[in-house]
Design a protein around this motif. Structure first.
Motif, PDB file in Angstrom:
ATOM      1  N   TYR A 171       7.991 -12.307 -24.638  1.00  0.00           N
ATOM      2  CA  TYR A 171       9.274 -12.173 -25.325  1.00  0.00           C
ATOM      3  C   TYR A 171       9.267 -12.960 -26.640  1.00  0.00           C
ATOM      4  CZ  TYR A 171      14.177 -12.359 -26.514  1.00  0.00           C
ATOM      5  OH  TYR A 171      15.356 -12.255 -27.197  1.00  0.00           O
ATOM      6  N   GLU A 199       7.046  -8.907  -9.948  1.00  0.00           N
ATOM      7  CA  GLU A 199       8.057  -9.915 -10.306  1.00  0.00           C
ATOM      8  C   GLU A 199       7.386 -11.224 -10.713  1.00  0.00           C
ATOM      9  OE1 GLU A 199      11.173 -10.593  -7.365  1.00  0.00           O
ATOM     10  OE2 GLU A 199      11.029  -8.479  -6.783  1.00  0.00           O
ATOM     11  N   HIS A 215       4.742 -14.464 -17.334  1.00  0.00           N
ATOM     12  CA  HIS A 215       4.397 -14.188 -18.740  1.00  0.00           C
ATOM     13  C   HIS A 215       5.588 -13.830 -19.635  1.00  0.00           C
ATOM     14  CE1 HIS A 215       0.241 -14.534 -17.661  1.00  0.00           C
ATOM     15  NE2 HIS A 215       0.349 -13.584 -16.754  1.00  0.00           N
ATOM     16  N   LYS A 216       6.780 -13.750 -19.046  1.00  0.00           N
ATOM     17  CA  LYS A 216       7.948 -13.283 -19.806  1.00  0.00           C
ATOM     18  C   LYS A 216       8.163 -14.096 -21.085  1.00  0.00           C
ATOM     19  CE  LYS A 216      12.831 -12.528 -19.891  1.00  0.00           C
ATOM     20  NZ  LYS A 216      13.915 -11.860 -19.306  1.00  0.00           N
ATOM     21  N   GLN A 217       8.141 -15.427 -20.965  1.00  0.00           N
ATOM     22  CA  GLN A 217       8.462 -16.267 -22.126  1.00  0.00           C
ATOM     23  C   GLN A 217       7.493 -16.031 -23.274  1.00  0.00           C
ATOM     24  OE1 GLN A 217      11.338 -18.048 -22.311  1.00  0.00           O
ATOM     25  NE2 GLN A 217      10.738 -18.117 -24.449  1.00  0.00           N
ATOM     26  N   GLU A 226      14.603  -7.621 -26.664  1.00  0.00           N
ATOM     27  CA  GLU A 226      14.814  -7.267 -25.242  1.00  0.00           C
ATOM     28  C   GLU A 226      14.389  -5.821 -24.978  1.00  0.00           C
ATOM     29  OE1 GLU A 226      15.783  -8.569 -22.289  1.00  0.00           O
ATOM     30  OE2 GLU A 226      15.786 -10.573 -23.184  1.00  0.00           O
ATOM     31  N   VAL A 239       5.731 -10.773 -14.183  1.00  0.00           N
ATOM     32  CA  VAL A 239       6.742 -10.765 -15.244  1.00  0.00           C
ATOM     33  C   VAL A 239       7.261 -12.183 -15.461  1.00  0.00           C
ATOM     34  CG1 VAL A 239       9.023  -9.937 -15.950  1.00  0.00           C
ATOM     35  CG2 VAL A 239       7.402  -8.356 -14.902  1.00  0.00           C
ATOM     36  N   PHE A 248      10.644  -5.566 -25.119  1.00  0.00           N
ATOM     37  CA  PHE A 248      10.088  -6.223 -23.930  1.00  0.00           C
ATOM     38  C   PHE A 248      10.185  -5.287 -22.723  1.00  0.00           C
ATOM     39  CE2 PHE A 248      10.503  -8.753 -20.078  1.00  0.00           C
ATOM     40  CZ  PHE A 248       9.382  -9.566 -20.161  1.00  0.00           C
ATOM     41  N   GLN A 249      11.361  -4.684 -22.533  1.00  0.00           N
ATOM     42  CA  GLN A 249      11.543  -3.758 -21.409  1.00  0.00           C
ATOM     43  C   GLN A 249      10.644  -2.532 -21.546  1.00  0.00           C
ATOM     44  OE1 GLN A 249      15.734  -2.985 -20.954  1.00  0.00           O
ATOM     45  NE2 GLN A 249      16.157  -5.095 -20.347  1.00  0.00           N
ATOM     46  N   PHE A 266       7.115  -3.361 -20.468  1.00  0.00           N
ATOM     47  CA  PHE A 266       6.889  -3.398 -19.019  1.00  0.00           C
ATOM     48  C   PHE A 266       7.054  -2.031 -18.366  1.00  0.00           C
ATOM     49  CE2 PHE A 266       6.362  -7.873 -19.393  1.00  0.00           C
ATOM     50  CZ  PHE A 266       5.410  -8.122 -18.408  1.00  0.00           C
TER      51      PHE A 266
END
Length: 194
Positions: A35, A24, A30-32, A49, A27, A52-53, A56
């Protein structure tokens, strides 16, 4: 007590050892960036999206299988996964025409597209990578002639002088190099697009 920021490599190890919270944090951290990179290529929130999913999901599978060995380079590794998934998306959606690897088709023609947008730029870079990788599989004499001709833009006369073989031999090596490239492309089912 001050809360210390853990390195990505520590978080990866902790996740592999069962800490879901570590994933968590990774993620979230680094998500921003990931994405934004994906979105800048596909320009569609839903597709971004999904990719991105998928990225991961691949990360989790790789980590759980114990196949991760990036030595503290978690973000570049995930970005490479995302980059490959973006390319897969464009290939699957047929937004780029694909070429059959035939006698008439010159695989190097796809490398000289002058009107590139971001989508084409990603695909062009992947094609360059794929072509260079398959060139490495050629016998040395064929690889040498092909590189001189395609990448150094040398004439067959210049190639002949540089390699010490006749022009006919240089032409023959080039011909066999192209035949062998086609075989490698077909064998590995490599899709080249422009």
């Amino acid at each position: 007590m001050q809360k210390q920021k853990l390195d990505d490599s520590v978080l990866v190890k902790n996740y592999i050892n069962g800490s879901e919270r570590s994933l968590e944090i990774l993620v979230g951290r680094h998500k921003q960036k990931i994405y934004s990179f994906i979105y800048s290529k596909v320009l569609d929130r839903d597709i971004a999206e999904d990719i991105f999913q998928d990225a991961f999901i691949k990360v989790i599978r790789t980590l759980k299988l114990g196949n991760y060995n990036e030595e503290g380079k978690f973000l570049p590794w995930v970005m490479r996964i995302a980059h490959n998934l973006v390319i897969d998306h464009f290939r699957k959606s047929n937004r780029m025409p694909s070429f059959k690897n035939t006698e008439e088709f010159d695989i190097f023609s796809v490398l000289s597209d002058s009107s590139l947008n971001a989508e084409k730029e990603i695909i062009k870079n992947q094609i360059h990578f794929d072509v260079r990788r398959i060139i490495e599989e050629l016998p040395e004499d064929q690889k040498e002639v092909l590189i001189m001709r395609i990448y150094r833009d040398m004439s067959f006369k210049e190639i002949s002088e540089n390699t010490g073989v006749s022009i006919n031999t240089a032409l023959g090596r080039m011909r066999y190099a192209l035949i062998n490239l086609r075989k490698i492309i077909e064998k590995n089912k490599i899709v080249l697009t422009n």
